[in-house]
Enzyme design. Structure first.
Site, PDB file in Angstrom:
ATOM      1  N   ASP A  35       0.800  -1.229   0.000  1.00  0.00           N
ATOM      2  CA  ASP A  35       0.000   0.000   0.000  1.00  0.00           C
ATOM      3  C   ASP A  35       0.835   1.284   0.000  1.00  0.00           C
ATOM      4  O   ASP A  35       0.283   2.383   0.073  1.00  0.00           O
ATOM      5  CB  ASP A  35      -0.929   0.011   1.222  1.00  0.00           C
ATOM      6  CG  ASP A  35      -2.043  -1.005   1.074  1.00  0.00           C
ATOM      7  OD1 ASP A  35      -2.332  -1.409  -0.079  1.00  0.00           O
ATOM      8  OD2 ASP A  35      -2.626  -1.401   2.096  1.00  0.00           O
ATOM      9  N   HIS A 238      28.572   7.018  -9.947  1.00  0.00           N
ATOM     10  CA  HIS A 238      27.182   7.057  -9.465  1.00  0.00           C
ATOM     11  C   HIS A 238      27.058   6.438  -8.073  1.00  0.00           C
ATOM     12  O   HIS A 238      26.103   5.731  -7.776  1.00  0.00           O
ATOM     13  CB  HIS A 238      26.251   6.355 -10.464  1.00  0.00           C
ATOM     14  CG  HIS A 238      26.132   7.088 -11.759  1.00  0.00           C
ATOM     15  ND1 HIS A 238      25.698   6.514 -12.924  1.00  0.00           N
ATOM     16  CD2 HIS A 238      26.410   8.380 -12.084  1.00  0.00           C
ATOM     17  CE1 HIS A 238      25.714   7.401 -13.904  1.00  0.00           C
ATOM     18  NE2 HIS A 238      26.144   8.542 -13.418  1.00  0.00           N
ATOM     19  N   ASP A 255      27.632  15.458  -4.636  1.00  0.00           N
ATOM     20  CA  ASP A 255      26.861  15.874  -5.812  1.00  0.00           C
ATOM     21  C   ASP A 255      25.405  15.834  -5.383  1.00  0.00           C
ATOM     22  O   ASP A 255      24.821  14.747  -5.253  1.00  0.00           O
ATOM     23  CB  ASP A 255      27.142  14.923  -6.980  1.00  0.00           C
ATOM     24  CG  ASP A 255      26.458  15.354  -8.275  1.00  0.00           C
ATOM     25  OD1 ASP A 255      25.543  16.204  -8.213  1.00  0.00           O
ATOM     26  OD2 ASP A 255      26.835  14.832  -9.342  1.00  0.00           O
ATOM     27  N   ASP A 266      21.778  21.359  -9.524  1.00  0.00           N
ATOM     28  CA  ASP A 266      22.710  20.229  -9.637  1.00  0.00           C
ATOM     29  C   ASP A 266      24.113  20.755  -9.337  1.00  0.00           C
ATOM     30  O   ASP A 266      24.717  21.404 -10.188  1.00  0.00           O
ATOM     31  CB  ASP A 266      22.597  19.655 -11.059  1.00  0.00           C
ATOM     32  CG  ASP A 266      23.432  18.408 -11.264  1.00  0.00           C
ATOM     33  OD1 ASP A 266      24.030  17.913 -10.293  1.00  0.00           O
ATOM     34  OD2 ASP A 266      23.479  17.930 -12.407  1.00  0.00           O
ATOM     35  N   HIS A 345      33.573  11.206 -18.349  1.00  0.00           N
ATOM     36  CA  HIS A 345      32.215  11.685 -18.645  1.00  0.00           C
ATOM     37  C   HIS A 345      32.277  13.028 -19.365  1.00  0.00           C
ATOM     38  O   HIS A 345      33.355  13.596 -19.546  1.00  0.00           O
ATOM     39  CB  HIS A 345      31.359  11.749 -17.376  1.00  0.00           C
ATOM     40  CG  HIS A 345      31.856  12.682 -16.301  1.00  0.00           C
ATOM     41  ND1 HIS A 345      31.720  14.042 -16.382  1.00  0.00           N
ATOM     42  CD2 HIS A 345      32.483  12.443 -15.120  1.00  0.00           C
ATOM     43  CE1 HIS A 345      32.226  14.606 -15.293  1.00  0.00           C
ATOM     44  NE2 HIS A 345      32.707  13.644 -14.508  1.00  0.00           N
ATOM     45  N   HIS A 349      25.269  19.004 -19.080  1.00  0.00           N
ATOM     46  CA  HIS A 349      23.990  18.588 -19.666  1.00  0.00           C
ATOM     47  C   HIS A 349      23.008  19.726 -19.465  1.00  0.00           C
ATOM     48  O   HIS A 349      23.224  20.607 -18.624  1.00  0.00           O
ATOM     49  CB  HIS A 349      23.485  17.293 -18.987  1.00  0.00           C
ATOM     50  CG  HIS A 349      23.506  17.353 -17.479  1.00  0.00           C
ATOM     51  ND1 HIS A 349      22.503  17.949 -16.747  1.00  0.00           N
ATOM     52  CD2 HIS A 349      24.432  16.945 -16.578  1.00  0.00           C
ATOM     53  CE1 HIS A 349      22.809  17.874 -15.457  1.00  0.00           C
ATOM     54  NE2 HIS A 349      23.975  17.279 -15.325  1.00  0.00           N
ATOM     55  N   HIS A 356      18.663  15.966 -16.001  1.00  0.00           N
ATOM     56  CA  HIS A 356      19.199  15.873 -17.363  1.00  0.00           C
ATOM     57  C   HIS A 356      18.048  16.300 -18.256  1.00  0.00           C
ATOM     58  O   HIS A 356      17.192  15.496 -18.610  1.00  0.00           O
ATOM     59  CB  HIS A 356      19.682  14.444 -17.679  1.00  0.00           C
ATOM     60  CG  HIS A 356      20.891  14.064 -16.885  1.00  0.00           C
ATOM     61  ND1 HIS A 356      21.486  12.832 -16.976  1.00  0.00           N
ATOM     62  CD2 HIS A 356      21.636  14.760 -15.983  1.00  0.00           C
ATOM     63  CE1 HIS A 356      22.539  12.797 -16.166  1.00  0.00           C
ATOM     64  NE2 HIS A 356      22.643  13.946 -15.551  1.00  0.00           N
ATOM     65  N   GLU A 379      30.665  20.671 -15.354  1.00  0.00           N
ATOM     66  CA  GLU A 379      31.062  19.753 -14.292  1.00  0.00           C
ATOM     67  C   GLU A 379      32.233  18.842 -14.644  1.00  0.00           C
ATOM     68  O   GLU A 379      32.094  17.621 -14.694  1.00  0.00           O
ATOM     69  CB  GLU A 379      29.867  18.899 -13.869  1.00  0.00           C
ATOM     70  CG  GLU A 379      29.105  18.222 -15.005  1.00  0.00           C
ATOM     71  CD  GLU A 379      27.974  17.330 -14.457  1.00  0.00           C
ATOM     72  OE1 GLU A 379      28.260  16.469 -13.625  1.00  0.00           O
ATOM     73  OE2 GLU A 379      26.816  17.524 -14.886  1.00  0.00           O
ATOM     74  N   TYR A 383      39.166  11.393 -11.756  1.00  0.00           N
ATOM     75  CA  TYR A 383      38.929  10.230 -10.887  1.00  0.00           C
ATOM     76  C   TYR A 383      40.115   9.292 -11.064  1.00  0.00           C
ATOM     77  O   TYR A 383      40.280   8.702 -12.142  1.00  0.00           O
ATOM     78  CB  TYR A 383      37.613   9.541 -11.268  1.00  0.00           C
ATOM     79  CG  TYR A 383      36.492  10.565 -11.465  1.00  0.00           C
ATOM     80  CD1 TYR A 383      35.763  11.036 -10.381  1.00  0.00           C
ATOM     81  CD2 TYR A 383      36.241  11.111 -12.734  1.00  0.00           C
ATOM     82  CE1 TYR A 383      34.783  12.012 -10.556  1.00  0.00           C
ATOM     83  CE2 TYR A 383      35.275  12.080 -12.918  1.00  0.00           C
ATOM     84  CZ  TYR A 383      34.553  12.535 -11.827  1.00  0.00           C
ATOM     85  OH  TYR A 383      33.597  13.501 -12.000  1.00  0.00           O
ATOM     86  N   ARG A 400      35.213  16.398  -8.441  1.00  0.00           N
ATOM     87  CA  ARG A 400      34.334  16.999  -9.455  1.00  0.00           C
ATOM     88  C   ARG A 400      33.882  18.341  -8.907  1.00  0.00           C
ATOM     89  O   ARG A 400      33.664  18.468  -7.697  1.00  0.00           O
ATOM     90  CB  ARG A 400      33.131  16.105  -9.777  1.00  0.00           C
ATOM     91  CG  ARG A 400      32.202  16.697 -10.829  1.00  0.00           C
ATOM     92  CD  ARG A 400      31.213  15.703 -11.451  1.00  0.00           C
ATOM     93  NE  ARG A 400      30.273  15.124 -10.510  1.00  0.00           N
ATOM     94  CZ  ARG A 400      30.325  13.883 -10.042  1.00  0.00           C
ATOM     95  NH1 ARG A 400      31.293  13.074 -10.447  1.00  0.00           N
ATOM     96  NH2 ARG A 400      29.429  13.434  -9.185  1.00  0.00           N
ATOM     97  N   GLU A 402      30.956  21.196  -9.940  1.00  0.00           N
ATOM     98  CA  GLU A 402      29.808  21.357 -10.841  1.00  0.00           C
ATOM     99  C   GLU A 402      28.996  22.593 -10.467  1.00  0.00           C
ATOM    100  O   GLU A 402      28.595  22.764  -9.314  1.00  0.00           O
ATOM    101  CB  GLU A 402      28.903  20.120 -10.736  1.00  0.00           C
ATOM    102  CG  GLU A 402      27.630  20.233 -11.564  1.00  0.00           C
ATOM    103  CD  GLU A 402      26.806  18.951 -11.589  1.00  0.00           C
ATOM    104  OE1 GLU A 402      26.883  18.162 -10.620  1.00  0.00           O
ATOM    105  OE2 GLU A 402      26.074  18.760 -12.577  1.00  0.00           O
TER     106      GLU A 402
HETATM  107  N1  GLY Z   1      23.829  14.794 -10.560  1.00  0.00           N
HETATM  108  C1  GLY Z   1      23.720  14.262 -11.850  1.00  0.00           C
HETATM  109  C2  GLY Z   1      24.697  14.856 -12.752  1.00  0.00           C
HETATM  110  O1  GLY Z   1      25.569  15.563 -12.322  1.00  0.00           O
HETATM  111  O2  GLY Z   1      24.590  14.717 -13.944  1.00  0.00           O
HETATM  112 MN    MN Z   2      25.115  17.262 -13.520  1.00  0.00          MN
HETATM  113 MN    MN Z   3      25.526  16.530 -10.390  1.00  0.00          MN
END
Ligand code: GLY
Ligand code: MN
Ligand code: MN
Length: 433
Positions: A35, A238, A255, A266, A345, A349, A356, A379, A383, A400, A402
């Site tokens: 539920d 991730h 992040d 973000d 990466h 975005h 995203h 960003e 790593y 990172r 961002e």
């Molecule tokens: N937090 C997701 C990204 O940085 O794309």
């Molecule tokens: Mn991002």
């Molecule tokens: Mn992010």
């Protein structure tokens, strides 16, 4: 409720269609277990056009000489409202959300064939949910079955998301105001996390500080699962377990961003748990910061989408050579993409209702040109997993940085600059705890 932006967006959609009917449902409620439901989140396309946040709703835009906007929504039901809370019902929704006509959702199957009769095109999103696809095609078939009465069925079935993606890509003043608000809450949350960090507490306790600040300042939820990654965990892109203990001498990569009134922020910040960067941490951090500055300098109208990424990659690649993480010269590292060992990466975005966000990155095979009103993240990261040829002093460092940028007439506005990111700003803030 300020209905003007939504009216404007529906009018723009009608204009893009010319003649035809667009049908956009909101998201379904989803069961988590027995539920218990997942927290409800409306569909971003539907919300963009309506501002309406209840489940079980569909917006229909009839485009033509006399455009009409229709909303189908849950009936007013005092019995259900005792259990689940307020719902508008069609009468109040018509007024509050500026619709021409509103109906209860159980009228949808009955009215849609009439609405599609003699229309040249139906715009819907097919392929996302097979039950919805069958329903839309069922309405079209019903109109086809009336052919002998002289009614014509739509000849074209087109994807409505393709039209809406372009509308969503350029943010209007109302959207930017909300995004500034989301960014301000998230920057405060990152400052709070920096103040709270210390050896011996857990990543999830830092996550709790972030969530506390999001909700304390009115954000409805995180925009995505927060990453709170200390030490080697920062090299897992991730990482969401958030269950390790913070250690003296480790970096902490966070992040995290809130969602405010539908809009995401973000932000990533990376800082030392003990408040002071070690020499190798500092060297890597300064490199990522320089890459981010180079990327931000490329966020301006007319530049192709890829320009910030390319600028960041050039700085990072040279830095990896200088730090003896990579061998070869810059041209070779770029050509062979060996930098991807430490930077795998892309540099950003689109950002908006979805973290995203909607919108193509290429048009006709070319990177899209940046335009005022587009919002994107910048960003870059680095790593360093231990391994062959990796100097031990850099092993397990993950960084990172961002920020969220709005393209302006001359360059960009950084929405998230209040979150400290120079070495001295971070160390000063952490020394004052
Ligand atoms: N937090 C997701 C990204 O940085 O794309
Ligand atoms: Mn991002
Ligand atoms: Mn992010």
């Amino acid at each position: 409720m300020n209905t003007a932006p939504h009216l404007r967006r529906r009018a723009r959609l009608a204009q893009l269609i010319g003649k035809g009917v667009a049908i956009i449902p909101t998201a379904p409620e989803r069961t988590r277990n027995r539920d218990a439901h997942y927290p409800y989140r409306y569909d971003s396309y539907f919300f963009h056009l309506t501002g309406f946040t209840e489940p079980e709703a569909v917006v229909v835009v009839v485009a033509g000489e006399k455009p009409r906007n229709l909303l189908f929504c849950r009936e007013k039901n005092e019995e259900r409202e005792i259990w689940d809370g307020f719902r508008y019902g069609p009468v109040a929704a018509k007024e509050s959300f500026a619709f021409d006509e509103t109906y209860t959702i159980d009228q949808l199957d009955k009215l849609m064939p009439d609405l599609l009769a003699d229309q040249p095109a139906v715009y819907a999103h097919l392929g996302g949910d097979s039950a919805w696809d069958a329903r839309v095609l069922g309405w079209v078939n019903e109109v086809r079955n009336r052919a002998r009465t002289g009614v014509a069925a739509p000849r074209d079935i087109a994807d409505v998301h393709t039209l809406l993606d372009d509308l969503r890509l350029i943010k209007d003043a109302d959207e930017l105001a909300t995004m500034r608000g989301a960014a301000a809450i998230s920057t405060g949350a990152h400052v709070r996390a920096m103040r709270a960090a210390r050896a011996g507490i857990t990543e999830y306790q830092i996550e709790a500080e972030l969530l506390h600040e999001f909700r304390r300042l009115g954000a409805q939820s995180p925009a995505y699962t927060s990453i709170v990654a200390s030490g080697a965990n920062a090299c897992v892109l991730h990482y969401v377990s958030n269950d390790a203990v913070l250690k003296d001498g480790d970096l902490l990569l966070i992040d995290a961003g809130c969602e405010l009134d539908g809009y995401a922020s973000d932000i990533t910040r990376t800082f030392p748990v003990n408040g002071r960067f070690s020499a190798p941490q500092r060297a890597v951090y300064e490199l990522v910061l320089a890459a981010q500055a180079a990327a931000i300098a490329e966020v301006k109208p007319g530049n192709p989408w890829n320009a910030p990424h390319y600028a960041a990659v050039k700085v990072l690649a040279q830095g990896f050579i200088d730090l003896k993480l990579l061998t070869g010269d810059l041209a070779e590292v770029l050509e062979k993409e060996t930098y991807r060992k430490f930077y795998m990466h892309r540099t950003g975005h689109w950002l908006g209702l979805d973290v995203h966000d909607a919108g193509d990155y290429k048009r006709d095979g070319q990177w899209r040109a940046l335009q005022p009103g587009m919002v994107l993240t910048v960003e870059p990261g680095c790593y360093i997993r231990p391994g062959d040829g990796v100097p031990a002093e850099f092993a397990n460092i993950g960084v990172r940085i961002e920020d969220d940028a709005v393209v302006t007439a001359t360059g960009c506005e950084i929405l998230t600059s209040a979150a400290p990111k120079t070495v001295s700003d971070i160390e000063t803030l952490m020394a004052s705890r």
